[in-house]
Design a protein around this motif. Structure first.
Motif, short mmCIF file in Angstrom:
data_model
loop_
_atom_site.label_atom_id
_atom_site.label_comp_id
_atom_site.label_asym_id
_atom_site.label_seq_id
_atom_site.Cartn_x
_atom_site.Cartn_y
_atom_site.Cartn_z
N GLU A 4 30.48 -13.19 -25.73
CA GLU A 4 29.80 -13.14 -24.45
C GLU A 4 29.43 -14.55 -23.99
OE1 GLU A 4 26.80 -10.14 -25.36
OE2 GLU A 4 28.11 -8.58 -24.52
N ASP B 37 34.37 -5.59 -19.96
CA ASP B 37 34.12 -6.91 -20.53
C ASP B 37 34.38 -7.93 -19.43
OD1 ASP B 37 33.93 -5.51 -22.89
OD2 ASP B 37 35.42 -6.68 -23.98
N GLY B 38 33.44 -8.84 -19.21
CA GLY B 38 33.69 -9.87 -18.20
C GLY B 38 32.41 -10.57 -17.82
N ASN C 22 30.27 -8.03 -22.96
CA ASN C 22 31.36 -7.23 -23.51
C ASN C 22 30.90 -5.78 -23.42
OD1 ASN C 22 33.36 -9.12 -24.13
ND2 ASN C 22 32.33 -9.72 -26.02
N THR D 95 35.35 -14.29 -14.68
CA THR D 95 36.41 -14.22 -15.68
C THR D 95 37.34 -13.09 -15.28
OG1 THR D 95 35.32 -12.53 -17.00
CG2 THR D 95 34.74 -14.82 -17.49
N SER E 241 37.72 -8.16 -24.18
CA SER E 241 37.93 -9.56 -23.82
C SER E 241 38.46 -10.36 -24.98
CB SER E 241 36.61 -10.17 -23.34
OG SER E 241 35.71 -10.31 -24.42
N ALA F 245 27.20 -12.01 -18.11
CA ALA F 245 28.45 -11.88 -18.87
C ALA F 245 28.23 -10.89 -20.01
CB ALA F 245 28.88 -13.23 -19.43
N LEU G 117 32.47 -15.89 -22.29
CA LEU G 117 32.61 -15.31 -20.94
C LEU G 117 31.64 -15.98 -19.97
CD1 LEU G 117 32.83 -11.50 -21.85
CD2 LEU G 117 34.72 -12.98 -21.13
#
Lengths: 326, 389
Positions: free
Chosen positions: B26, B217-218, B112, B16, B22, B110, B29
């Motif tokens: 989650e 975040d990702g 945050n 992402t 984000s 994934a 993501l």
């Protein structure tokens, strides 16, 4: 968090209101009041302590790649500064001021500049006519910061010359925030709020006896009843001989610092910061984490001799503290 | 000897955007990065029959599978110990495809990590199980954050090796140089100087702000299959030449303070021993690396674990830009977790694959043999990637 419907409605209206400003121009393009000129360049360099002759000495500047005097690139923002009227909201009205007023009315009365990014596309020369145009680029989600709850607002200003060509840009970020209340001010009718305290260790089958020893003023070490190995942190079984039979022995409390750290950030409520934490080699041979007392952080060193005292750490919790050995 | 050498290939990677907020779940993501990895591999979600992630991931693999319409799964697993799991989940995927338990396995992480739960804010009394008893030996004294735990090891390492804060800074500076060229990196186009590093605030002595990774975040994901399938796929494959997990004697999670010497990494030594034995390769063969960099100091220890320099000599090895593009060992060419993003090491897995494909933002000329490692101070893992023959 529970919000009553009126509060929720008001918060939502505020959120919608501020978001309408994202993407808006602050106002029409602003033609900077003065052409780029040598006196202002000279004054700026003097204030900044910059003696680069490319900005100040026409003879030297002529021999540089510029072929004449140029303005310091970082001076870009000064060309569109409005002087003293900037301090008076009545004299300059634009969309950014309107937006800030919205925040003020919702209680976000604090403002602080956090950072700027700039790009300089070409050197400015005396005679250039600069025009600036500012856009409200973004508004963050609500953030919890050290200053209080607030929103980061980013504006982008683009600078163009007399030909309409872009010469540079800058983004500027400010935090609009609700100034944090000191703890006493948020006390409710129950009296003064309770200060947070250190986090206690939970107690279970495998460790309660050790903490009960501390409660009784004893620094204990677990000892295997079969092979005699000492172990810390304690556990239900001996890693050396797999025996589950154990007893305890009392430590002398004497030791040396094997390693240490001094904690600075984030400050955790209930602990004194900066907070020194030491890893102690006890004379008996096991190792233990604890705090060091009566010693400035800069005096702590590896190999330092220390001795243990068990003391009250607040709220009736006892902890081992290590002191420089006498 | 039966081994995992050349038995599994990473054939797809996805991620992402990386941000500080984000604005989505989650799960969202995870679904996005898994979708991207599957597309990159030229597969459709229905091809996937295995999934693996971290125990720390808040998103169940079956929720991700439902979101994407992946359908039936014949393999799923999770690996504990935070960033130590980064290559552990690649190992799970490799074992699954090598044994036929699944054909195409997705690994993902994934989080945050900035707008949600932040690791820098520390553990608290809210955690459960035997973990809680473990943290009980540290919480009352204020030792609550990853930086505080790693600082204790770093102080001792610096004492024993005479490594200085300015030496640690070399790691931060080299990753930042790489991030400046990476549009996905938080520090894209933002350089770092030694002076900025040295004047940045102290977090946990001796670790300063720029010795610490970011919070991000990702999400990142990858797809693993067998070499036979990989040969006909959309992307050039990154074959796993050696891969291993390790936990060592007297291991604790982040607080292995009780070993005779804490200025070394026995668990990473054990990973190195295994991946070299499995691959038939040695330190001299490694041409580029992605070395887990939650903190600058841990990169030095890993260089020593993998025999890239002698014990205690990492501070000499990293001088003169050795970790930069053009240096002896281009390392963390994406900017690492110090300067690109903190996705618990899976952004590093993806960069390892890009290095093999030749598509890194900072692509070294030699890329036949790339080392990728996982988190330190915990049971950990590592692998060597190569080009699929």
């Amino acid at each position: 968090m529970h919000l009553d419907s009126e509060t929720a409605r008001r918060n939502q209206a505020f959120e919608v209101g501020i978001r309408e400003y994202v993407g808006m121009k602050e106002g029409p393009p602003f033609a900077c009041p003065d052409l780029v000129n040598e006196p202002m360049i000279r004054h700026w360099c003097e204030v900044m302590g910059d003696s680069n002759p490319a900005y100040l000495d026409a003879d030297v500047a002529r021999k540089t790649v510029h072929g004449g005097i140029v303005a310091p690139p970082t001076m870009l923002q000064t060309w569109d500064m409005r002087g003293y009227p900037m301090r008076d909201p009545a004299l300059i009205q634009n969309k950014q001021r309107e937006l800030h007023a919205l925040f003020d009315r919702a209680g976000y009365t604090g403002v602080v500049a956090t950072d700027t990014e700039q790009e300089f596309i070409r050197y400015l020369r005396p005679g250039d006519q600069i025009t600036s145009e500012t856009t409200i680029e973004s508004i963050s989600e609500e953030k919890a910061t050290g200053l209080g709850i607030g929103y980061f607002i980013v504006t982008r200003t683009v600078f163009t010359d007399q030909n309409g060509d872009e010469v540079g840009w800058l983004t500027f970020r400010v935090l609009k925030f609700k100034p944090s209340q000191p703890p006493a001010a948020v006390a409710t009718d129950g009296g003064a709020p309770k200060a947070p305290s250190r986090i206690k260790s939970p107690r279970g089958h495998d460790n309660a006896w050790w903490w009960e020893g501390i409660d009784a003023g004893l620094l204990l070490i677990q000892k295997c009843r079969d092979c005699g190995a000492l172990r810390h942190p304690p556990g239900p079984m001996c890693g050396a001989c797999q025996s589950s039979r154990w007893e305890t022995t009392e430590s002398s409390g004497e030791g040396t610092v094997y390693s240490y750290t001094v904690l600075h950030h984030p400050p955790i409520p209930g602990y004194d910061f900066p907070c020194p934490v030491v890893l102690i080699d006890l004379q008996e041979g096991t190792r233990l984490v604890a705090n060091i007392a009566a010693c400035k952080p800069e005096e702590i060193h590896i190999g330092m001799k220390v001795e243990c005292r068990i003391e009250d750490a607040g709220e009736g919790m006892k902890l081992p503290f290590f002191y420089p050995a006498r | 000897m039966e081994s995992l050498r050349d038995r599994a290939v990473i054939v797809g990677i996805g991620q992402t955007d990386f941000s500080k907020n984000s604005g989505r779940s989650e799960l969202a993501l995870a679904a996005e990065c898994v979708k991207a990895a599957i597309q990159d591999a030229g597969l459709s979600p229905r091809d996937i029959d295995g999934m693996t992630t971290f125990t720390l991931d808040s998103t169940d693999e079956i929720e991700v599978a439902r979101s994407l319409g992946i359908g039936d799964l014949t393999f799923y697993s999770r690996i504990p110990h935070g960033g130590g799991a980064a290559i552990g989940i690649v190992h799970q995927a490799a074992m699954a495809v090598a044994t036929g338990s699944a054909q195409y396995v997705v690994g993902y992480r994934a989080l945050n990590g900035r707008s949600g739960q932040r690791y820098s804010q520390g553990v608290s009394g809210d955690i459960v199980t035997s973990d809680l008893i473990h943290w009980g030996w540290y919480m009352p004294f204020g030792l609550l954050t990853p930086a505080s735990w790693v600082a204790m090891f770093t102080q001792r390492y610096m004492h024993e090796t005479e490594c200085k804060s300015t030496d640690l800074a070399q790691v931060s500076l080299s990753t930042r140089k790489h991030a400046v060229n990476n549009p996905n990196a938080f520090f894209y186009r933002r350089e770092l100087t030694l002076e900025q590093h040295q004047s940045s605030r102290m977090i946990a002595d001796p670790l300063r702000l720029y010795d610490c990774c970011q919070e991000t975040d990702g999400g990142c994901a990858f797809v693993v299959t067998t070499p036979e399938r990989a040969r006909d796929m959309a992307q050039p494959g990154a074959v796993i030449r050696g891969i291993a997990q390790a936990s060592a004697d007297d291991q604790e999670s982040m607080t292995s303070f009780y070993r005779p010497n804490i200025a070394v990494l026995p668990e990473m030594d054990l990973v190195a021993k295994q991946v070299y034995a499995q691959s038939g390769l040695g330190p001299g063969d490694i041409e580029a690396a992605v070395i887990y960099d939650a903190f600058s100091s841990i990169v030095l220890w890993q260089l020593e674990s993998f025999g890239l320099c002698e014990p205690g000599e990492a501070k000499e090895f990293i001088k003169n830009g050795a970790l930069e593009l053009g240096g002896r060992l281009p390392t963390n060419t994406h900017g690492g977790q110090l300067s690109e993003a903190y996705i618990h090491g899976i952004n590093g897995v993806n960069e390892g694959v890009r290095l093999i494909r030749g598509t890194s933002c900072n692509q070294p000329e030699k890329n036949d043999c790339v080392l990728v490692t996982a988190g330190v101070g915990i049971p950990t893992s590592g692998m060597i990637l190569g080009k699929l023959a």
